[in-house]
Design a protein around this motif. Structure first.
Motif, PDB file in Angstrom:
ATOM      1  N   ILE A 238       7.050  17.070   1.581  1.00 29.94           N
ATOM      2  CA  ILE A 238       5.660  17.173   1.510  1.00 29.94           C
ATOM      3  C   ILE A 238       4.987  15.786   2.123  1.00 29.94           C
ATOM      4  O   ILE A 238       4.190  15.499   2.750  1.00 29.94           O
ATOM      5  N   TYR A 239       5.646  14.907   1.377  1.00 27.29           N
ATOM      6  CA  TYR A 239       5.050  13.439   1.510  1.00 27.29           C
ATOM      7  C   TYR A 239       5.543  12.515   2.792  1.00 27.29           C
ATOM      8  O   TYR A 239       4.803  11.671   3.102  1.00 27.29           O
ATOM      9  N   TRP A 240       6.598  12.734   2.985  1.00 26.52           N
ATOM     10  CA  TRP A 240       7.353  11.442   3.946  1.00 26.52           C
ATOM     11  C   TRP A 240       6.721  11.554   5.124  1.00 26.52           C
ATOM     12  O   TRP A 240       6.286  10.371   5.262  1.00 26.52           O
ATOM     13  N   ARG A 241       6.600  12.479   5.928  1.00 20.71           N
ATOM     14  CA  ARG A 241       5.979  12.325   7.239  1.00 20.71           C
ATOM     15  C   ARG A 241       4.679  11.774   7.036  1.00 20.71           C
ATOM     16  O   ARG A 241       4.264  11.016   7.930  1.00 20.71           O
ATOM     17  N   SER A 242       3.763  12.483   6.036  1.00 20.86           N
ATOM     18  CA  SER A 242       2.290  11.737   6.177  1.00 20.86           C
ATOM     19  C   SER A 242       2.309  10.460   5.743  1.00 20.86           C
ATOM     20  O   SER A 242       1.733   9.567   6.072  1.00 20.86           O
ATOM     21  N   GLU A 243       3.098   9.846   4.969  1.00 23.58           N
ATOM     22  CA  GLU A 243       3.158   8.589   4.696  1.00 23.58           C
ATOM     23  C   GLU A 243       3.712   7.567   5.719  1.00 23.58           C
ATOM     24  O   GLU A 243       3.164   6.595   5.767  1.00 23.58           O
ATOM     25  N   VAL A 244       4.718   8.069   6.388  1.00 18.34           N
ATOM     26  CA  VAL A 244       5.151   7.305   7.605  1.00 18.34           C
ATOM     27  C   VAL A 244       3.991   6.970   8.724  1.00 18.34           C
ATOM     28  O   VAL A 244       3.903   6.174   9.167  1.00 18.34           O
ATOM     29  N   GLU A 245       3.559   8.399   8.922  1.00 22.80           N
ATOM     30  CA  GLU A 245       2.169   8.323   9.651  1.00 22.80           C
ATOM     31  C   GLU A 245       1.332   7.464   9.357  1.00 22.80           C
ATOM     32  O   GLU A 245       0.677   6.512  10.214  1.00 22.80           O
ATOM     33  N   LYS A 246       0.990   7.225   8.266  1.00 18.68           N
ATOM     34  CA  LYS A 246      -0.287   6.535   7.602  1.00 18.68           C
ATOM     35  C   LYS A 246       0.200   4.837   8.074  1.00 18.68           C
ATOM     36  O   LYS A 246      -0.464   4.054   8.417  1.00 18.68           O
ATOM     37  N   LYS A 247       1.668   4.539   7.397  1.00 25.74           N
ATOM     38  CA  LYS A 247       2.109   3.179   7.814  1.00 25.74           C
ATOM     39  C   LYS A 247       2.201   2.762   9.353  1.00 25.74           C
ATOM     40  O   LYS A 247       1.736   1.855   9.638  1.00 25.74           O
ATOM     41  N   LEU A 248       2.556   3.794   9.966  1.00 26.60           N
ATOM     42  CA  LEU A 248       2.709   3.447  11.432  1.00 26.60           C
ATOM     43  C   LEU A 248       1.159   3.210  11.867  1.00 26.60           C
ATOM     44  O   LEU A 248       1.036   2.561  12.866  1.00 26.60           O
ATOM     45  N   ALA A 249       0.084   3.982  11.612  1.00 29.77           N
ATOM     46  CA  ALA A 249      -1.021   3.829  12.239  1.00 29.77           C
ATOM     47  C   ALA A 249      -1.747   2.413  11.700  1.00 29.77           C
ATOM     48  O   ALA A 249      -2.375   1.975  12.538  1.00 29.77           O
ATOM     49  N   VAL A 250      -1.413   2.038  10.518  1.00 34.78           N
ATOM     50  CA  VAL A 250      -2.156   0.920  10.047  1.00 34.78           C
ATOM     51  C   VAL A 250      -1.181  -0.617  10.763  1.00 34.78           C
ATOM     52  O   VAL A 250      -1.652  -1.623  10.216  1.00 34.78           O
ATOM     53  N   GLY A 251      -0.226  -0.238  11.229  1.00 28.37           N
ATOM     54  CA  GLY A 251       0.485  -1.247  11.743  1.00 28.37           C
ATOM     55  C   GLY A 251       1.515  -2.046  10.828  1.00 28.37           C
ATOM     56  O   GLY A 251       2.054  -2.952  10.628  1.00 28.37           O
ATOM     57  N   GLY A 252       1.798  -1.059   9.545  1.00 29.13           N
ATOM     58  CA  GLY A 252       2.674  -1.779   8.686  1.00 29.13           C
ATOM     59  C   GLY A 252       4.085  -1.922   9.122  1.00 29.13           C
ATOM     60  O   GLY A 252       4.725  -2.803   8.647  1.00 29.13           O
ATOM     61  N   PHE A 253       4.553  -1.035   9.905  1.00 27.26           N
ATOM     62  CA  PHE A 253       5.737  -1.316  10.609  1.00 27.26           C
ATOM     63  C   PHE A 253       6.007  -0.310  11.844  1.00 27.26           C
ATOM     64  O   PHE A 253       4.967   0.388  12.194  1.00 27.26           O
TER      65      PHE A 253
END
Length: 195
Positions: A19-34
């Motif tokens: 449930i959470y993995w893909r959305s958390e990764v997408e959030k981090k990629l979107a804000v430039g976290g990595f």
């Protein structure tokens, strides 16, 4: 790598990674976290197999055990390489250079000072914590007693007295025939006498 901080973790609660993995990764990629490359590298070092978030738990554990072994082997190979040298970010390296002092291992214990008669059982050791003297006692077995507890090293007793990691050899001083001397001074005398 911590993909989520405590507030994200609270929001996720006990939701499964599917449930959470893909959305958390997408959030981090979107804000430039990595970026995607860094994510892949982190997944490798943290032994997360591709598609782990959708796996049965027992399958995940079996695959991850193998990957953890690979990560450890790879790290040992890297450390054993003749040309290996750690690299630190510049700020970290400057801080290390400023604070790192050479450490000398003397191999001397309190019992050695007792046996050389540089220290006597029952000697009161004095240290200073929070601006006040603290007292400990040297026992005949080479232990140091502080507030009813015994410690096998001066540093253990000093850390208990101050509440912080402490070099007990420099912290504790003993009243000797030649005046107050730190345990480090007595240790140095023992080493010099043995040379």
């Amino acid at each position: 790598m911590a993909l989520v901080d405590w507030s994200d973790n609270n929001a996720i609660s006990d939701a499964p990674p599917s449930i959470y993995w893909r959305s958390e990764v997408e959030k981090k990629l979107a804000v430039g976290g990595f970026d995607a490359e860094r994510l892949q590298r982190q997944m490798q070092w943290h032994a997360l197999p591709d598609g782990w978030e959708l796996m049965e738990y027992s399958t995940f554990l079996a695959l991850r055990r193998t990957m953890i072994a690979d990560v450890i082997r790879s790290a040992f190979r890297r450390l054993q390489a003749q040309d290996y040298a750690p690299s630190y970010p510049p700020i970290q390296q400057e801080a290390l250079d400023a604070t790192t002092k050479p450490v000398t291992f003397y191999g001397v214990k309190i019992m050695d000072l007792l046996e050389a008669e540089l220290l006597r059982a029952g000697t009161t050791l004095v240290g200073e914590a929070d601006g006040e003297d603290v007292l400990a006692t040297v026992r005949a077995d080479g232990q140091i007693e502080f507030e009813g507890e015994t410690y096998s090293t001066p540093s253990g007793a000093a850390s208990a007295a101050t509440g912080n990691p402490m070099n007990g050899w420099r912290f504790w001083a003993a009243d000797t025939e030649e005046g107050m001397k730190t345990l480090a001074d007595l240790r140095q005398q023992l080493v010099a006498d043995a040379a």
